[in-house]
Design an enzyme around this catalytic site. Structure first.
Site, mmCIF file in Angstrom:
data_model
loop_
_atom_site.group_PDB
_atom_site.id
_atom_site.type_symbol
_atom_site.label_atom_id
_atom_site.label_comp_id
_atom_site.label_asym_id
_atom_site.label_seq_id
_atom_site.Cartn_x
_atom_site.Cartn_y
_atom_site.Cartn_z
ATOM 1 N N GLU A 17 26.047 48.618 54.706
ATOM 2 C CA GLU A 17 27.564 48.362 55.389
ATOM 3 C C GLU A 17 27.379 48.534 56.813
ATOM 4 O O GLU A 17 28.565 48.715 57.338
ATOM 5 C CB GLU A 17 28.680 49.040 54.447
ATOM 6 C CG GLU A 17 28.593 48.704 52.868
ATOM 7 C CD GLU A 17 29.813 49.255 52.341
ATOM 8 O OE1 GLU A 17 31.100 48.962 52.358
ATOM 9 O OE2 GLU A 17 29.586 50.007 51.483
ATOM 10 N N SER A 149 31.705 47.073 49.945
ATOM 11 C CA SER A 149 32.020 45.662 50.351
ATOM 12 C C SER A 149 31.384 44.639 49.580
ATOM 13 O O SER A 149 31.062 43.658 50.095
ATOM 14 C CB SER A 149 31.158 45.764 51.902
ATOM 15 O OG SER A 149 31.922 46.660 52.922
ATOM 16 N N GLU A 269 38.157 50.070 41.324
ATOM 17 C CA GLU A 269 37.350 51.141 42.150
ATOM 18 C C GLU A 269 38.433 51.699 43.086
ATOM 19 O O GLU A 269 39.575 51.123 43.571
ATOM 20 C CB GLU A 269 36.283 50.457 42.727
ATOM 21 C CG GLU A 269 36.287 49.507 43.729
ATOM 22 C CD GLU A 269 35.207 48.930 44.171
ATOM 23 O OE1 GLU A 269 34.812 49.462 45.320
ATOM 24 O OE2 GLU A 269 34.493 48.533 43.488
ATOM 25 N N ASN A 271 38.512 53.218 47.197
ATOM 26 C CA ASN A 271 37.754 53.044 48.273
ATOM 27 C C ASN A 271 38.461 54.251 49.157
ATOM 28 O O ASN A 271 39.347 54.425 49.539
ATOM 29 C CB ASN A 271 37.716 51.832 49.121
ATOM 30 C CG ASN A 271 37.124 50.797 48.473
ATOM 31 O OD1 ASN A 271 35.930 50.533 48.471
ATOM 32 N ND2 ASN A 271 38.039 49.998 47.495
ATOM 33 N N GLY A 275 37.783 49.112 55.041
ATOM 34 C CA GLY A 275 37.618 48.370 56.113
ATOM 35 C C GLY A 275 38.639 48.566 57.060
ATOM 36 O O GLY A 275 39.723 48.507 56.666
#
Length: 306
Positions: A17, A149, A269, A271, A275
Site C-alpha cells: 500500500e 486497501s 473489518e 482499519n 486513507g
C-alpha cells in the site's frame, strides 16, 4: 495544540500500500504545514527508524498503511524510542491488521460478521472448493489476511474462479480469509477519539468496493450522511464503536459494515490507519460533522497526546 511542537509524518513504507500511503501522507503533511505546524516527512523505507530519534519529534503522525505500518510494528518501534504517536497501540494495530483474528474476536464478542474459513498456503492442496462454496452459501470473498486497501481481494462462485481467487490472494499473504459474500448496502463509520462520526454509504456500480473503486473510479458514490433513518444510523454507529473497542482501537480509525437484503448487519473489518487522500472516507465523515481537514488532523494529534 501547541504549534511549536515538532511532528514527524510517517508515510511511504515498504508495504503493498506504499503508493496510497504516499498520497495520504502528503495530504497530512500539507495540512499540518498549512496550519503552521513544524512538521516534516519521514519514510521508514528510506531512513532507519532509529534515526527518527535524532530529529527530536514531539509526536509521530502515522500515515503508513499495511504491513510494517498498521500492524503494530512501527508502533512498537516508536514506543521503544519513547516517541508518542497517533492512533492505536501495538495490540490494537496488530489485531485489526489480522483479518482472521479480527473475525475470531468479533465472533467471541457476539458481534455480527459473515461465516468464514481460513486457508494457509501449506494446506491449499487439501482444499475442496466445492465443499467450502456450499458451506458458505455458494459465493465467497477472498482476502489476504494481512493486507488493506482491498489489495488481493476477489470473489468466486464456482470451482474454477475459487482456485483462481485463492492463487491471487496467496500472492500477497500465506494466510487467506474466505468469507460468505454479502450482497447489499455497504457502510463505513469513522471513529475519532471514542466518537462515531456520521455514517457513510458507499455505492459501487456493478462491482465490489475494490482498490480501483476506492482510489481511482469516478463512478463510486459516497453518501454522507447515509440516507438511512435515525434508528439504523444509531445501530450501525453502536456496532462500529463496540467493534473498535473490542479490538483495542484507539484515537482514530474506520469500521466497515455490510447490510444484506434482509437488513442484517455484518462487520467486515477495522482499519487503524485509514486513507487520508482527497477521496478518503474519514475526512468526508469529519466534514459532515463540521470538522474540516486541518482540524481533523489536530483532533487526531490531540488524541495521540499532543
Amino acid at each position: 495544540m501547541d504549534k511549536s511542537n515538532r511532528v514527524a509524518v510517517l508515510f511511504g513504507g515498504s508495504s503493498a500500500e506504499r503508493d496510497i500511503s504516499l498520497m495520504s501522507g502528503q495530504a497530512v503533511l500539507n495540512g499540518l504545514l498549512r496550519s503552521g505546524v513544524d512538521a516534516f516527512a519521514f519514510d521508514p523505507a528510506e531512513r532507519d527508524i532509529i534515526s527518527l530519534k535524532d530529529e527530536k519529534p514531539d509526536l509521530a503522525f502515522i500515515v503508513l498503511h499495511g504491513v510494517g505500518g498498521e500492524d503494530g510494528t512501527i508502533q512498537g518501534a516508536l514506543e521503544f524510542l519513547g516517541i508518542p504517536y497517533t492512533g492505536s497501540g501495538v495490540l490494537g494495530s496488530a489485531l485489526c491488521m489480522d483479518k482472521v483474528r479480527t473475525k475470531m474476536l468479533f465472533q467471541s464478542a457476539g458481534l455480527p460478521t459473515a461465516p468464514f474459513r481460513v486457508i494457509h498456503s501449506s494446506n491449499k492442496a487439501d482444499i475442496c472448493a466445492e465443499t467450502i462454496l456450499t458451506e458458505l452459501g455458494g459465493k465467497v470473498f477472498f482476502k489476504p489476511a494481512h493486507e488493506g486497501s482491498s489489495i488481493g481481494m476477489t470473489s468466486a462462485d464456482n470451482q474454477e474462479s475459487f482456485m483462481a481467487a485463492l492463487e491471487t490472494a496467496l500472492e500477497y499473504d500465506d494466510t487467506v480469509l474466505v468469507e460468505s459474500f454479502i450482497a447489499g448496502k455497504e457502510f463505513t463509520v469513522a471513529m475519532l477519539d471514542g466518537e462515531a462520526l456520521p455514517v457513510i454509504q458507499i455505492r459501487v456500480p456493478e462491482r465490489f468496493y475494490d482498490y480501483q473503486a476506492k482510489y481511482f473510479s469516478k463512478s463510486t458514490e459516497y453518501l454522507c450522511p447515509a440516507p438511512i433513518d435515525a434508528q439504523l444510523t444509531e445501530q450501525i454507529q453502536s456496532i462500529a464503536k463496540t467493534a473498535f473497542q473490542t479490538l483495542n482501537g484507539q484515537g482514530w480509525g474506520r469500521v466497515d459494515i455490510m447490510m444484506n437484503d434482509e437488513e442484517e448487519l455484518f462487520l467486515l473489518e477495522v482499519n487503524t490507519v485509514p486513507g487520508m487522500t482527497e477521496k478518503s472516507l474519514v475526512p468526508m465523515a469529519a466534514k459532515a460533522s463540521g470538522l474540516d481537514f486541518d482540524n481533523l488532523l489536530s483532533r487526531i494529534m490531540q488524541a495521540g497526546g499532543l
